[in-house]
Design an enzyme around this catalytic site. Structure first.
Site, PDB file in Angstrom:
ATOM      1  N   GLY A  31      74.986  46.160  73.635  1.00  0.00           N
ATOM      2  CA  GLY A  31      73.756  45.917  74.384  1.00  0.00           C
ATOM      3  C   GLY A  31      72.597  46.744  73.864  1.00  0.00           C
ATOM      4  N   GLY A  36      67.948  43.442  65.163  1.00  0.00           N
ATOM      5  CA  GLY A  36      69.133  43.600  64.318  1.00  0.00           C
ATOM      6  C   GLY A  36      70.318  42.840  64.902  1.00  0.00           C
ATOM      7  N   HIS A  37      70.536  43.003  66.207  1.00  0.00           N
ATOM      8  CA  HIS A  37      71.627  42.268  66.861  1.00  0.00           C
ATOM      9  C   HIS A  37      71.380  40.752  66.774  1.00  0.00           C
ATOM     10  CE1 HIS A  37      71.722  46.174  69.238  1.00  0.00           C
ATOM     11  NE2 HIS A  37      72.982  46.080  68.859  1.00  0.00           N
TER      12      HIS A  37
HETATM   13  P1  AMP Z   1      75.803  48.326  68.525  1.00  0.00           P
HETATM   14  O1  AMP Z   1      75.328  47.536  69.693  1.00  0.00           O
HETATM   15  O2  AMP Z   1      74.868  49.398  68.094  1.00  0.00           O
HETATM   16  O3  AMP Z   1      77.229  48.774  68.672  1.00  0.00           O
HETATM   17  O4  AMP Z   1      75.807  47.320  67.300  1.00  0.00           O
HETATM   18  C1  AMP Z   1      76.396  46.062  67.400  1.00  0.00           C
HETATM   19  C2  AMP Z   1      76.345  45.406  66.050  1.00  0.00           C
HETATM   20  O5  AMP Z   1      74.985  45.281  65.656  1.00  0.00           O
HETATM   21  C3  AMP Z   1      77.057  46.200  64.961  1.00  0.00           C
HETATM   22  O6  AMP Z   1      77.717  45.298  64.084  1.00  0.00           O
HETATM   23  C4  AMP Z   1      75.910  46.887  64.269  1.00  0.00           C
HETATM   24  O7  AMP Z   1      76.170  47.208  62.929  1.00  0.00           O
HETATM   25  C5  AMP Z   1      74.841  45.821  64.362  1.00  0.00           C
HETATM   26  N1  AMP Z   1      73.508  46.390  64.188  1.00  0.00           N
HETATM   27  C6  AMP Z   1      72.962  47.444  64.842  1.00  0.00           C
HETATM   28  N2  AMP Z   1      71.725  47.717  64.369  1.00  0.00           N
HETATM   29  C7  AMP Z   1      71.497  46.817  63.379  1.00  0.00           C
HETATM   30  C8  AMP Z   1      70.397  46.580  62.501  1.00  0.00           C
HETATM   31  N3  AMP Z   1      69.293  47.323  62.522  1.00  0.00           N
HETATM   32  N4  AMP Z   1      70.507  45.566  61.601  1.00  0.00           N
HETATM   33  C9  AMP Z   1      71.636  44.806  61.569  1.00  0.00           C
HETATM   34  N5  AMP Z   1      72.693  44.975  62.378  1.00  0.00           N
HETATM   35  C10 AMP Z   1      72.622  45.966  63.261  1.00  0.00           C
END
Ligand code: AMP
Length: 282
Positions: A31, A36-37
């Protein structure tokens, strides 16, 4: 987009898709969603017919001193962003669906977790491995999409999928950045305006350092100077700034164009611990 909270309801969707001959992708998240997500959801939609996003702030990957309580939680906002992106199902399980009373299984990937965030956040990748193993088994999609911002996490996930015969194909998606190059992160919202301005030094110093190493400079001295530059820019501490082979994560003594290599950083600024990694290439 439908929101489901139990494994049975999630599988009702993914198994129906399979029977219909549709392919599917899962995008695990905690969340606090940002572009990016959303890029991962779009990648899923490009590679599969149906996309499930998961939303679960996994407590087992946080140490007691970390930011579990402060971690951004706004399911309505996240769900609206996912729906807008074209996601088909949101799996947002409560804690006791993921870890019911009596839960007793650990998942640990060795070797790859000796370095970088594995060394500076003891236990972190055990929690990641545990929850990702569960999410892949729960969703049973054809693909799972992970962001390269968490490069070591992808390496760990690929290893566990291989070792545990999980058939899901693991797909990397590139890091999405703000205009000044800072990698988008849910944790960037911990930064004050002043700290956010300081943070733009991170991608700049990373790029400079990677360029120097690619041009033949010794990684050890170059990263030591870059660490000083980060501290001088206003970072409170640097957990690591290291050049390593992209696949094995072993340290490199010199840049070798035959071995894909990356520069990895974790640095503290205000309440945030920022991580990033970029390719070292001429
Ligand atoms: P998180 O919610 O931070 O656990 O991330 C969930 C997914 O989103 C993971 O696969 C992360 O690597 C990816 N993610 C987070 N930040 C970015 C970003 N800036 N660009 C691409 N993917 C991202």
């Amino acid at each position: 987009m439908e929101t489901v909270r139990t494994v049975a309801d999630l599988r009702a969707h993914t198994s129906r898709w399979r029977i219909q001959g549709l392919t599917s992708a899962v995008v695990p998240t905690m969340g606090g969603l940002h572009d990016g997500h959303i890029s991962l959801v779009r990648r899923g939609l490009a590679e599969a017919d149906r996309v499930v996003a998961t939303l679960f702030v996994n407590p087992t990957q946080f140490s007691p001193s970390e930011d579990l309580d402060a971690y951004p939680r706004d399911e309505a906002r996240d769900a609206a962003m996912l729906q807008e992106a074209g996601c088909h199902v949101l799996f947002a399980p409560p804690l006791d669906v993921m870890y019911p009373p009596g839960f007793a299984t650990e998942v640990r990937v060795t070797g790859l977790t000796d370095h970088l965030c594995g060394a500076t956040r003891p236990g972190h990748f055990d929690g990641v491995s545990q929850v990702v193993t569960k999410l892949l088994n729960q969703a049973q999609t054809d693909l799972a999409i992970f962001g390269e911002k968490d490069w070591q996490q992808i390496a760990v996930v690929r290893q566990l999928a291989r070792d545990l015969d999980i058939p899901t194909r693991i797909v990397n998606a590139p890091t999405v950045r703000d205009g000044d190059g800072l990698a988008m992160s849910s944790r960037n919202r911990y930064l004050t305006d002043e700290q956010r301005a300081i943070a733009s030094a991170l991608p700049r110093i990373m790029q400079d350092t990677a360029r120097q190493i690619a041009a033949g400079a010794a990684p050890a001295t170059t990263t030591a100077a870059a660490t000083e530059a980060l501290l001088a820019a206003g970072f409170a501490g640097v957990d690591y700034l290291e050049a390593r082979a992209a696949d094995t994560l072993t340290a490199i003594e010199r840049f070798d164009p035959a071995i894909a290599s990356r520069l990895f950083v974790a640095a503290h600024l205000g309440q945030a611990r920022l991580i990033d990694n970029i390719a070292i290439a001429p």
